[in-house]
Design a protein around this motif. Structure first.
Motif, mmCIF file in Angstrom:
data_model
loop_
_atom_site.group_PDB
_atom_site.id
_atom_site.type_symbol
_atom_site.label_atom_id
_atom_site.label_comp_id
_atom_site.label_asym_id
_atom_site.label_seq_id
_atom_site.Cartn_x
_atom_site.Cartn_y
_atom_site.Cartn_z
ATOM 1 N N GLY A 64 0.973 -1.134 0.194
ATOM 2 C CA GLY A 64 -0.051 -0.134 0.118
ATOM 3 C C GLY A 64 0.789 1.226 -0.175
ATOM 4 N N ASN A 65 0.292 2.120 0.524
ATOM 5 C CA ASN A 65 1.016 3.601 0.756
ATOM 6 C C ASN A 65 1.559 3.925 2.007
ATOM 7 N N ILE A 66 2.787 4.969 2.192
ATOM 8 C CA ILE A 66 3.264 5.167 3.051
ATOM 9 C C ILE A 66 3.282 7.051 3.175
ATOM 10 N N GLU A 67 2.783 7.459 4.394
ATOM 11 C CA GLU A 67 2.922 8.802 4.642
ATOM 12 C C GLU A 67 3.937 9.124 5.563
ATOM 13 N N LYS A 87 -6.748 6.289 2.751
ATOM 14 C CA LYS A 87 -7.319 4.912 3.358
ATOM 15 C C LYS A 87 -6.319 3.807 2.929
ATOM 16 N N ASP A 88 -5.313 3.873 2.188
ATOM 17 C CA ASP A 88 -4.619 2.640 2.115
ATOM 18 C C ASP A 88 -3.276 2.705 2.574
ATOM 19 N N ILE A 89 -3.155 3.662 3.699
ATOM 20 C CA ILE A 89 -1.908 3.617 4.362
ATOM 21 C C ILE A 89 -1.502 2.454 4.948
ATOM 22 N N ILE A 90 -0.254 2.029 4.871
ATOM 23 C CA ILE A 90 0.012 0.788 5.665
ATOM 24 C C ILE A 90 1.183 1.166 6.499
ATOM 25 N N LEU A 91 1.812 2.284 6.653
ATOM 26 C CA LEU A 91 2.872 2.723 7.625
ATOM 27 C C LEU A 91 2.999 4.168 7.512
ATOM 28 N N HIS A 92 3.104 4.772 9.075
ATOM 29 C CA HIS A 92 3.237 6.114 9.172
ATOM 30 C C HIS A 92 4.365 6.255 9.764
ATOM 31 N N VAL A 93 5.538 7.034 8.598
ATOM 32 C CA VAL A 93 6.799 7.386 9.116
ATOM 33 C C VAL A 93 7.055 8.768 9.709
ATOM 34 N N ILE A 94 7.713 8.767 10.908
ATOM 35 C CA ILE A 94 7.981 10.264 11.510
ATOM 36 C C ILE A 94 9.162 10.167 11.984
ATOM 37 N N PRO A 104 -4.879 2.106 15.098
ATOM 38 C CA PRO A 104 -4.475 0.585 15.459
ATOM 39 C C PRO A 104 -4.365 -0.217 14.545
ATOM 40 N N ASN A 105 -4.578 0.243 13.152
ATOM 41 C CA ASN A 105 -4.447 -0.496 12.160
ATOM 42 C C ASN A 105 -3.149 -0.155 11.189
ATOM 43 N N ILE A 106 -2.502 1.060 11.611
ATOM 44 C CA ILE A 106 -1.536 1.670 10.949
ATOM 45 C C ILE A 106 -0.298 1.764 11.901
ATOM 46 N N PRO A 107 0.746 0.963 11.610
ATOM 47 C CA PRO A 107 1.930 1.055 12.539
ATOM 48 C C PRO A 107 2.655 2.366 12.020
ATOM 49 N N THR A 108 3.384 2.838 13.181
ATOM 50 C CA THR A 108 4.200 3.968 13.071
ATOM 51 C C THR A 108 5.746 3.752 13.164
ATOM 52 N N LEU A 109 6.563 4.216 12.565
ATOM 53 C CA LEU A 109 8.065 4.070 12.604
ATOM 54 C C LEU A 109 8.617 5.404 12.724
ATOM 55 N N CYS A 110 9.320 5.622 13.878
ATOM 56 C CA CYS A 110 10.109 6.857 14.111
ATOM 57 C C CYS A 110 11.384 6.730 14.118
ATOM 58 N N LEU A 111 12.149 7.663 13.222
ATOM 59 C CA LEU A 111 13.246 7.584 12.717
ATOM 60 C C LEU A 111 14.173 8.591 13.598
ATOM 61 N N GLN A 112 13.851 9.130 14.596
ATOM 62 C CA GLN A 112 14.694 10.141 15.329
ATOM 63 C C GLN A 112 15.992 9.637 15.606
ATOM 64 N N HIS A 113 16.358 8.355 16.288
ATOM 65 C CA HIS A 113 17.521 8.000 16.535
ATOM 66 C C HIS A 113 18.122 7.183 15.555
ATOM 67 N N ARG A 114 17.673 7.030 14.112
ATOM 68 C CA ARG A 114 18.151 6.119 13.217
ATOM 69 C C ARG A 114 18.880 7.115 11.985
ATOM 70 N N ILE A 115 18.858 8.272 12.058
ATOM 71 C CA ILE A 115 19.364 9.232 10.933
ATOM 72 C C ILE A 115 20.679 9.724 11.486
ATOM 73 N N PRO A 116 21.745 9.372 10.705
ATOM 74 C CA PRO A 116 23.191 9.723 11.152
ATOM 75 C C PRO A 116 23.305 11.296 11.194
ATOM 76 N N ASN A 117 24.018 11.705 12.006
ATOM 77 C CA ASN A 117 24.302 13.257 12.261
ATOM 78 C C ASN A 117 25.005 13.664 11.109
ATOM 79 N N ILE A 118 25.945 12.754 10.584
ATOM 80 C CA ILE A 118 26.746 13.325 9.514
ATOM 81 C C ILE A 118 26.184 13.622 8.304
ATOM 82 N N LEU A 119 24.930 13.047 8.089
ATOM 83 C CA LEU A 119 23.977 13.313 6.882
ATOM 84 C C LEU A 119 23.408 14.905 7.320
#
Length: 428
Positions: A64-67, A87-94, A104-119
């Motif tokens: 599906g789709n990701i926001e 309506k077809d969102i399968i993942l919410h990335v923040i 409840p039906n859309i998982p959320t992924l948090c990238l706060q501590h996963r993005i390298p500072n060097i980038l």
């Protein structure tokens, strides 16, 4: 918690698109195992940021789709829950979870501590360094193969923008390629500072009227110079006086549009061979001496044949004049570099368009081949690239680098640039 002001939603989308985050042992904010099978296709239209994505959540594969959002609360702020496009969102990335969302039906992924500072540091350097181009000090780190592929694409992008104008002219001229060639050559003769003025001039000099006088250089000159607004006033010499009277007659005979304002033309800080009057004299000579110009150019096998074909003899008056009523030392013929620049900016984009419209790939390849044979242009932008360490050994390279500077670097579009993408990803 404050978010780094450099981290925009566009940058977050870029990070997601190219997987520039730590992807090991991914878990949702609820602690559930998550695997990204495909990040999806970046959607530049309305709706979710990425479409056709695939993930595995709690051992089940979803498509599906990701926001993406910087903050989890942006989901509520943008009212996505009530929008049928989402309506077809399968993942919410923040990046930051500032509120817990009831999804409840859309998982959320948090990238706060996963993005390298060097980038972020590298992006900051690209955005804030006050140099000719953002990546000026890192250009030598780019592999030659990356440059090669990107420059050809940039060249075609530049031609595509020109071809949009040419295609409009083609439709206006009832599919007459010769009429389009005349306008393209005129615009090319005005390059760089008077190209738009020449475009205006060809717009008020109907091609069908010019054709009536193709074998009459005085009438052609009267039409071109008169419609350019350069025959007004009193003249001490016979030639401009005759043109002035002839233009008045032709203007009324053919019910032409009012001439341009003479102030439309630029003269300052240019060589005499770039003066508008001199370039118009070349245009008249080309139209008079080279009938069916475009059809003949298409048949040439080599670039030099085209250059020789476009060399013309100017009439006697222009042998010792650059402007009306001002005698000068003997004027030279248009040089090879002048003709190559005109071919590069006018003839070759038109040849490429003709090949594209007719489905003749050989003509498109010939246009690119000739561009690669032409000497690189010498101007402020190309000199800037050379100072940054790049060698400009062809017209293809100079056209591409002009496009890169004007359409990407000047607008800090590093995330849309193959060079920027390469630099952002190095060492991650």
């Amino acid at each position: 918690m404050e978010i780094n002001p450099l981290l925009t939603e566009a940058l977050l989308q870029y990070i997601w698109k190219f997987g520039m985050y730590q992807q090991q042992d991914l878990k949702t904010v609820a602690g559930e195992p998550l695997q990204i099978i495909s990040p999806g296709i970046h959607n530049l239209d309305a709706g979710p940021d990425f479409t056709a994505a695939r993930i595995r959540w709690n051992g089940i594969e979803w498509a599906g789709n990701i926001e993406l959002h910087l903050r989890s609360s942006d989901w509520l702020k943008h009212r996505h829950g009530k929008d049928p496009l989402y309506k077809d969102i399968i993942l919410h990335v923040i990046y930051l979870e500032d509120v817990a969302l009831p999804l409840p039906n859309i998982p959320t992924l948090c990238l706060q501590h996963r993005i390298p500072n060097i980038l972020l540091d590298r992006y900051s350097m690209l955005m804030e360094t006050p140099v000719f181009v953002p990546c000026e000090n890192m250009l030598t780190k780019i592999p030659r193969i990356t440059w090669f592929a990107w420059l050809e694409r940039l060249m075609i992008e530049r031609w595509e923008r020109k071809m949009t104008v040419f295609r409009t002219w083609w439709l206006q001229a009832d599919y007459d390629w010769e009429a389009v060639c005349f306008r393209a050559v005129a615009q090319g003769l005005g390059f760089p500072v008077n190209q738009f003025a020449f475009e205006m001039l060809t717009g008020i000099c109907p091609y069908e009227v010019l054709q009536k006088y193709q074998w009459k250089p005085m009438e052609l000159s009267a039409l071109i110079f008169g419609q350019a607004g350069l025959l007004r006033g009193e003249w001490s010499e016979e030639f401009p006086s005759e043109l002035q009277a002839l233009h008045a007659y032709l203007f009324h005979k053919h019910h032409l549009e009012p001439p341009m304002n003479a102030h439309s033309w630029k003269w300052l800080r240019m060589r005499p061979t770039a003066f508008p009057t001199y370039r118009m004299a070349v245009l008249v000579a080309l139209f008079h001496q080279r009938p069916r110009m475009f059809s003949r150019i298409l048949r040439f096998n080599g670039l030099q044949d085209c250059i020789d074909f476009l060399k013309v003899d100017l009439p006697g008056y222009w042998q010792d004049h650059y402007r009306f009523d001002k005698i000068s030392p003997k004027t030279p013929k248009p040089g090879p570099q002048f003709m190559q620049t005109m071919i590069l900016n006018a003839v070759l984009p038109l040849m490429y368009l003709y090949g594209k419209e007719r489905g003749v790939a050989a003509l498109q390849e010939k246009a690119l081949h000739w561009a690669d044979q032409i000497q690189g242009e010498d101007n402020k932008i190309t000199r800037g690239w050379q100072s940054a360490g790049l060698k400009i050994d062809s017209g293809l390279n100079s056209q591409a680098l002009i496009e890169l500077k004007k359409q990407y670097c000047d607008h800090k579009r590093c995330l849309d640039c193959a060079i920027g993408i390469k630099l952002m990803g190095q060492g991650l």
